[in-house]
Design a protein around this motif. Structure first.
Motif, mmCIF file in Angstrom:
data_model
loop_
_atom_site.group_PDB
_atom_site.id
_atom_site.type_symbol
_atom_site.label_atom_id
_atom_site.label_comp_id
_atom_site.label_asym_id
_atom_site.label_seq_id
_atom_site.Cartn_x
_atom_site.Cartn_y
_atom_site.Cartn_z
ATOM 1 N N SER A 207 0.822 -1.214 0.000
ATOM 2 C CA SER A 207 0.000 0.000 0.000
ATOM 3 C C SER A 207 0.852 1.258 0.000
ATOM 4 O O SER A 207 0.392 2.330 -0.403
ATOM 5 C CB SER A 207 -0.935 0.005 1.215
ATOM 6 O OG SER A 207 -0.203 0.136 2.420
ATOM 7 N N ARG A 208 2.099 1.155 0.421
ATOM 8 C CA ARG A 208 2.985 2.328 0.429
ATOM 9 C C ARG A 208 3.291 2.786 -0.996
ATOM 10 O O ARG A 208 3.322 3.981 -1.279
ATOM 11 C CB ARG A 208 4.273 2.001 1.178
ATOM 12 C CG ARG A 208 4.043 1.650 2.644
ATOM 13 C CD ARG A 208 5.280 1.075 3.278
ATOM 14 N NE ARG A 208 6.287 2.098 3.513
ATOM 15 C CZ ARG A 208 7.551 1.834 3.827
ATOM 16 N NH1 ARG A 208 7.944 0.567 3.945
ATOM 17 N NH2 ARG A 208 8.402 2.798 4.035
ATOM 18 N N ARG A 211 0.172 4.450 -2.528
ATOM 19 C CA ARG A 211 -0.023 5.879 -2.248
ATOM 20 C C ARG A 211 0.746 6.744 -3.242
ATOM 21 O O ARG A 211 0.290 7.828 -3.620
ATOM 22 C CB ARG A 211 0.404 6.189 -0.810
ATOM 23 C CG ARG A 211 -0.579 5.654 0.237
ATOM 24 C CD ARG A 211 -0.294 6.193 1.619
ATOM 25 N NE ARG A 211 0.911 5.619 2.201
ATOM 26 C CZ ARG A 211 0.940 4.477 2.890
ATOM 27 N NH1 ARG A 211 -0.178 3.780 3.065
ATOM 28 N NH2 ARG A 211 2.060 4.020 3.411
ATOM 29 N N SER A 214 -1.183 6.777 -6.407
ATOM 30 C CA SER A 214 -2.314 7.692 -6.257
ATOM 31 C C SER A 214 -1.880 9.141 -6.474
ATOM 32 O O SER A 214 -2.549 9.913 -7.174
ATOM 33 C CB SER A 214 -2.923 7.532 -4.860
ATOM 34 O OG SER A 214 -4.032 8.392 -4.693
ATOM 35 N N GLU A 238 -3.055 0.344 -3.615
ATOM 36 C CA GLU A 238 -3.324 1.170 -2.433
ATOM 37 C C GLU A 238 -4.282 0.485 -1.469
ATOM 38 O O GLU A 238 -4.114 0.548 -0.251
ATOM 39 C CB GLU A 238 -3.896 2.517 -2.864
ATOM 40 C CG GLU A 238 -4.057 3.498 -1.711
ATOM 41 C CD GLU A 238 -4.563 4.847 -2.176
ATOM 42 O OE1 GLU A 238 -4.073 5.851 -1.670
ATOM 43 O OE2 GLU A 238 -5.451 4.874 -3.055
#
Length: 248
Positions: A207-208, A211, A214, A238
């Motif tokens: 998920s890092r 981000r 994103s 994410e």
């Protein structure tokens, strides 16, 4: 119009940089400096410069293709584009710059500027925002390299960061297509590492990078705002959606 607005504008920008370089400088060093690469390294190992020149030659072809669909006579731009092609040499990269610089007279550079004004502009992307994403890439890469995560997760994360980094570095040459292509490449990379990404225990680390994707999508604005591939990739990385169900 921003300096990366269309392929002719991007090409003109680079030509205006290199035309003022010293005649005695090696062509490899001249182009390396224009591309933001290590000029000293390029003189002994020019492979990065050659890769960028190959992209630039494709952009010259694109300018010619786009201009051919306008009402302007080919004689007004084709001879000048051919001159530019002769300076984007892949076979004589070690020659001194004076061997190529003569192919960039004022009328050729003016023709490029006219092409830049004629061709439509792409949506503008903030270089400041892209630099912010690039800074995040560098920070996360450093953290990953110092972390104790599994080799499989490490390889996947570094691969994803490399895709983003390459797109940002290519943007001044390729424009928006570099940004859009990155999301396709990133999704394909997810598919290639489906088991690693889908593992429940890996979601926090993955998920890092999600981000950063994103933020990269936000920087791309309308180019990728409604792009389904971009949205899918951000969701996969994410939010940790299960990839095995998508790619099996």
């Amino acid at each position: 119009m921003n300096e990366f607005a269309n392929p002719a504008k991007r090409l003109s920008r680079l030509i205006e940089i290199v035309v003022h370089k010293q005649d005695s400088t090696s062509s490899a060093a001249v182009w390396a400096d224009a591309f933001g690469l290590d000029a000293a390294k390029a003189q002994t190992d020019p492979h990065e410069v050659i890769a960028k020149l190959m992209i630039l030659r494709n952009e010259i072809d694109l300018v010619e293709k786009l201009m051919s669909s306008t009402s302007f006579s080919k004689g007004l731009y084709e001879p000048h584009l051919q001159r530019v092609r002769s300076t984007v040499s892949l076979t004589n990269i070690s020659a001194t710059w004076n061997n190529h610089k003569s192919q960039l007279p004022a009328d050729t550079r003016l023709a490029l500027r006219y092409c830049a004004e004629i061709l439509p502009a792409e949506p503008e992307i903030s270089m400041e925002e892209l630099q912010g994403v690039l800074d995040s890439v560098h920070r996360l890469r450093g953290e990953i390299e110092q972390s104790e995560i599994t080799q499989a997760v490490r390889e996947f994360l570094l691969s994803q960061l490399a895709i983003i980094e390459k797109a940002i570095h290519d943007y001044p040459i390729r424009g928006g297509i570099a940004i859009k292509s990155a999301f396709k490449d990133g999704l394909a990379d997810c598919a290639a590492h489906a088991e690693t990404v889908s593992a429940e225990g890996n979601k926090a680390n993955i998920s890092r990078v999600g981000r950063i994707w994103s933020d990269f999508k936000s920087a791309g604005k309308e180019l990728v705002e409604a792009d389904r591939v971009a949205s899918s990739l951000v969701g996969l990385t994410e939010k940790g959606h299960a990839l095995l169900n998508l790619f099996n």
